[in-house]
Design a protein around this motif. Structure first.
Motif, PDB file in Angstrom:
ATOM      1  N   ARG A 224      46.931  36.412  44.570  1.00  0.00           N
ATOM      2  CA  ARG A 224      46.410  35.865  43.311  1.00  0.00           C
ATOM      3  C   ARG A 224      47.499  35.336  42.388  1.00  0.00           C
ATOM      4  O   ARG A 224      47.259  34.432  41.579  1.00  0.00           O
ATOM      5  N   CYS A 229      44.938  31.156  37.594  1.00  0.00           N
ATOM      6  CA  CYS A 229      44.021  32.171  37.076  1.00  0.00           C
ATOM      7  C   CYS A 229      43.172  32.692  38.231  1.00  0.00           C
ATOM      8  O   CYS A 229      43.043  32.035  39.275  1.00  0.00           O
ATOM      9  N   HIS A 230      42.602  33.850  38.024  1.00  0.00           N
ATOM     10  CA  HIS A 230      41.844  34.470  39.120  1.00  0.00           C
ATOM     11  C   HIS A 230      40.825  35.437  38.562  1.00  0.00           C
ATOM     12  O   HIS A 230      40.963  35.962  37.442  1.00  0.00           O
ATOM     13  N   ALA A 231      39.765  35.691  39.344  1.00  0.00           N
ATOM     14  CA  ALA A 231      38.710  36.628  38.927  1.00  0.00           C
ATOM     15  C   ALA A 231      37.987  37.157  40.157  1.00  0.00           C
ATOM     16  O   ALA A 231      37.867  36.467  41.181  1.00  0.00           O
ATOM     17  N   TRP A 232      37.522  38.387  40.036  1.00  0.00           N
ATOM     18  CA  TRP A 232      36.744  39.043  41.089  1.00  0.00           C
ATOM     19  C   TRP A 232      35.453  39.553  40.467  1.00  0.00           C
ATOM     20  O   TRP A 232      35.473  40.199  39.414  1.00  0.00           O
ATOM     21  N   VAL A 233      34.312  39.298  41.109  1.00  0.00           N
ATOM     22  CA  VAL A 233      33.047  39.806  40.607  1.00  0.00           C
ATOM     23  C   VAL A 233      32.160  40.240  41.769  1.00  0.00           C
ATOM     24  O   VAL A 233      32.088  39.552  42.791  1.00  0.00           O
ATOM     25  N   ASN A 247      31.519  38.714  33.218  1.00  0.00           N
ATOM     26  CA  ASN A 247      32.548  39.439  33.965  1.00  0.00           C
ATOM     27  C   ASN A 247      33.683  38.518  34.397  1.00  0.00           C
ATOM     28  O   ASN A 247      34.860  38.909  34.365  1.00  0.00           O
ATOM     29  N   LYS A 250      35.750  37.751  31.331  1.00  0.00           N
ATOM     30  CA  LYS A 250      36.595  38.885  30.963  1.00  0.00           C
ATOM     31  C   LYS A 250      37.901  38.873  31.747  1.00  0.00           C
ATOM     32  O   LYS A 250      38.968  39.178  31.216  1.00  0.00           O
ATOM     33  N   GLU A 251      37.806  38.539  33.037  1.00  0.00           N
ATOM     34  CA  GLU A 251      39.015  38.525  33.861  1.00  0.00           C
ATOM     35  C   GLU A 251      39.875  37.306  33.574  1.00  0.00           C
ATOM     36  O   GLU A 251      41.099  37.396  33.521  1.00  0.00           O
ATOM     37  N   LYS A 254      41.434  37.631  29.838  1.00  0.00           N
ATOM     38  CA  LYS A 254      41.908  38.957  29.423  1.00  0.00           C
ATOM     39  C   LYS A 254      43.216  38.897  28.635  1.00  0.00           C
ATOM     40  O   LYS A 254      43.539  39.806  27.861  1.00  0.00           O
TER      41      LYS A 254
END
Length: 454
Positions: A224, A229-233, A247, A250-251, A254
């Motif tokens: 990552r 940028c990165h996100a997990w949901v 969600n 939020k990631e 942040k």
């Protein structure tokens, strides 16, 4: 259990009303023609009522966990279904078809013992009473359904939480739990790092417990930093689009307190626009974990900008039609571990303090048998190994665990995640496949229950 009882009652009624059995009954009980017609009519109506109740059960079972009103109603339905089973057994015995219909294993213990039989009049009367009982239960259901619906949100949260707990466990597994995945990990890392600037969709496909989430999480942690940028949901079967959007925000935000605080007050439309605007000029990595339907993917993928920055979207799924939505050539299908890899993983988790994680010589035969029962599923192997790791390392204890492994899966809190995998898969099976599983489970329980002499 109620689902099993209802399905088997329906199946038995179908056997009883089949033409061969009905013809035999007409020959044998010609002088009871009126009662026989009434009996068949009542059986048919009971079967229809039970089918509807079964569909309600399949729907409400997900949303009404721990609902005492629902559980009480379900218990009464189960009692009536049991009685109906007995009546159909009695009828089949009267007709004399218990050896010819090819389903004698359904007959209850002790049924063939000599005893006085109900007359056709009595049998017709009993089934008529069952019909009335079911009608009463349906009316009772209508009286409390509004209350159940009003509490459905918290019950749905139960399923969401169960899926999220399972995802969190899978994401937190150690690096050493990734046994036999070097080739898949290397391929996934290559797809993330290739020079294609078009946003590509990558799918990890496989049944529950194969380690899709664990593999994705491992690669996500390591790769990552190469993205802006990165996100997990986690998605699961029951999800809220707004919750998913929040969600992800939020990631992504942040490190930007101002934007994050503003997004908390946004409606879903503003959230989506803010997200698209943010992603438009950035190389991003987003993981959608546990996607169950193509419609869910279509619904969520609209919020993702397909820019030309080399962005990547990874989905994990158990469903082939979902994986088919990936970019061409970007489906990674996970398989069960080979026997040697399964053994390596088991030994690492069961004997972590032993030199080279060696299994005790006297425990090897039983350990091999236990591993084989895990069918190469990493989650099952890790879970069972965690159970064995804290038990006495004796042949007697190993044999006891092996003999009652099914009981342990159902009752031991250490194996909750295995139950979660099984439950989340089972509740969305088509009805005809549920019948197969339920019938097999009922048969196994009947054969192996304590004191059964079949």
């Amino acid at each position: 259990m109620a689902e099993i009882v209802i399905l088997l009652a329906i199946k038995k009624i179908g056997i009883a009303l089949a033409s061969r059995v009905a013809n035999q009954a007409n020959v044998q009980f010609g002088k009871y023609k009126t009662q026989l017609q009434e009996l068949h009519g009542s059986m048919g109506r009971v079967a229809r009522e039970l089918r509807i109740m079964h569909e309600v059960l399949c729907h409400m079972d997900i949303r009404n966990r721990n609902n005492q009103v629902y559980d009480g109603w379900l218990e009464e339905v189960q009692k009536v279904a049991h009685v109906m089973e007995d009546m159909v057994d009695e009828y089949l015995y009267l007709v004399g078809r218990e050896h010819d219909i090819g389903s004698c294993f359904y007959l209850k213990k002790g049924f063939r013992k000599s005893r006085s039989l109900l007359s056709m009049n009595q049998l017709a009367f009993k089934v008529k009473e069952i019909e009335k009982d079911l009608s009463h239960l349906s009316e009772t259901n209508k009286r409390w359904v509004p209350m159940t619906i009003s509490g459905a949100t918290s019950s749905c949260d139960y399923i969401v939480k169960r899926g999220q707990d399972l995802a969190n466990i899978s994401r937190s597994l150690d690096e050493e739990d990734l046994v036999g995945v070097a080739e898949n990990r290397e391929k996934l890392e290559q797809w993330l790092a290739d020079d294609d600037l078009e946003c590509s969709v990558i799918a990890l496909l496989g049944m529950g417990g194969l380690g899709k989430t664990t593999l994705a999480a491992n690669v996500y942690r390591n790769e990552r930093k190469k993205f802006q940028c990165h996100a997990w949901v986690s998605i699961s079967q029951t999800y809220s689009r707004e919750d998913v959007l929040r969600n992800i925000c939020k990631e992504l935000f942040k490190d930007n307190v101002s934007v994050l605080s503003k997004s908390a007050a946004m409606d879903i439309t503003c959230l989506e626009e803010t997200l698209k605007s943010f992603l438009e000029q950035r190389k991003y990595l987003i993981i959608l974990d546990d996607v169950w339907t193509p419609e869910t993917f279509d619904d969520l993928s609209r919020m993702v900008i397909h820019n030309d920055k080399g962005s990547r979207l990874i989905i994990t799924t158990r469903e082939g039609d979902v994986a088919a939505l990936a970019s061409p050539g970007h489906i990674l299908t996970l398989e069960a571990l080979r026997e040697d890899k399964a053994w390596d993983l088991f030994c690492k988790k069961t004997f972590p303090k032993e030199t080279n994680h060696d299994c005790h010589a006297e425990l090897k035969p039983l350990s091999r048998e236990i591993v084989s029962r895990c069918k190469g599923l990493p989650l099952a192997i890790v879970s069972v190994a965690s159970l064995l790791r804290v038990r006495e390392k004796t042949v007697e204890e190993w044999r006891r665990i092996n003999n009652q492994l099914s009981w342990e899966i159902i009752n031991n809190s250490r194996l909750d995640h295995i139950r979660n995998v099984l439950h989340l898969s089972f509740i969305y099976l088509p009805t005809h496949l549920k019948v197969v599983f339920c019938t097999a489970a009922y048969f196994q329980k009947t054969i192996f229950s304590k004191g059964n002499n079949l």
